[in-house]
Design an enzyme around this catalytic site. Structure first.
Site: not given
Length: 338
Positions: A197, A254
């Site tokens: 991620k 994120t």
């Protein structure tokens, strides 16, 4: 297997923003906490003023959280030891701490990355360096933006460990009114989600820096999730893990939040800054994806998994490819079914 004892005392090794925040969570949960800081002045500030101004300005830390610059003192008598250092320095740090680790303590990783030299996940590094079985290693991962958690904004996360009872024991030690941990036994899926991620967030940041909008970001998030899942399944992860908190949940946070170091770093690259300029602007905060993009790319090649977003992020960060041509390259790939 012997029954797992309750977690009453925890050492957190690493007093950066996430390590300090997680120590606060543990203390708020009623767990006795010792936080190790590399610099004595940081430990003294925490103990005397109840704050860590360099990483969490304006956040008051609970009285139950005590800090020290002596790792042996921090881990003495601990039921669990939380490792809160960057992924690429974990091996070196842990080797120094290994002689003083309590023999039966659960070792918990907060780091999200894949080691460059070995392509190992953090749990594998811990098992190897600390010489412990994998059922003593746990991972905490999820949408964990430290500043929001330190402000006690509600969030959920995952405590993953092959030993379910051990995961439950640690879950109880870090459960608060604002921090809700779930358990999982899929270490591979949880760790790959956390590592990948960061790389996808760099790509999303570059897109923002280039002036692209939400359609572009959502496309990168979705296709990034697809390539992360492909890699995870190739390594033996459970596919559904990637739809959970440590997968999709952490990916969205994120990629979309300006509080994300990786997203912000990518945005600077998209606006034309060099990697060195973006690193100087980060003031010592580590954007894990800058290094992990290379190890993830190598891991994908080893398993024959196609990861085009990770590939172009690596080339932007390490081979001089500019973000704008990288975007054109991704859009110009061969058309295929979803």
């Amino acid at each position: 297997m012997a029954p797992v004892e309750p977690v009453r005392r925890v050492a957190v090794l690493g007093a950066g923003s996430w390590g300090t925040t997680f120590a606060k969570v543990l203390a708020d949960a009623g767990t006795e906490v010792r936080l190790w800081a590399r610099r004595r002045e940081v430990a003294d500030e925490i103990n005397a003023e109840r704050r860590n101004g360099g990483y969490l300005p304006g956040v008051e830390l609970p009285e139950g959280l005590r800090a020290t610059d002596d790792a042996a003192e921090a881990v003495h008598g601990a039921d669990a030891v939380v490792l809160a250092v960057p992924s690429q320095t974990l091996r070196e740090n842990l080797a120094g701490w290994q002689p003083v680790l309590p023999p039966e303590a659960t070792l918990v990783s907060l780091a999200k990355g894949v080691e460059l030299s070995t392509l190992h996940r953090m749990s594998q590094v811990i098992g190897e360096v600390a010489d412990v079985p994998m059922d003593r290693v746990a991972v905490v991962s999820g949408p964990n933006l430290a500043v929001e958690i330190a402000a006690e904004q509600p969030t959920a996360t995952v405590v993953a460990c092959p030993d379910h009872d051990r995961a439950v024991a640690f879950q109880r030690a870090c459960s608060t009114s604002y921090f809700r941990p779930y358990t999982n036994v899929d270490l591979i899926g949880i760790e790959l989600s956390g590592a990948c991620k960061n790389v996808i967030a760099l790509a999303c940041g570059m897109a923002v820096g280039l002036g692209f909008g939400d359609n572009t970001a959502s496309s990168l998030i979705t296709r990034g999730l697809a390539e992360t899942t492909r890699l995870g399944v190739a390594l033996g992860a459970e596919p559904m893990t990637f739809a959970g908190l440590a997968g999709l949940g952490d990916l969205v946070a994120t990629c979309m939040s300006p509080l994300s170091r990786n997203r912000t770093f990518g945005e600077r690259l998209g606006r034309g800054e060099t990697v060195a300029e973006a690193q100087r602007a980060a003031h010592g905060q580590v954007a894990e994806g800058v290094k992990s993009c290379s190890s993830i790319r190598q891991l994908a090649a080893r398993y024959g998994v196609e990861m085009p977003i990770a590939d172009v992020v690596h080339r932007v960060c390490h081979e001089g490819l500019a973000p704008a041509p990288a975007a054109v390259e991704l859009l110009g790939r061969e058309r295929k079914p979803e």
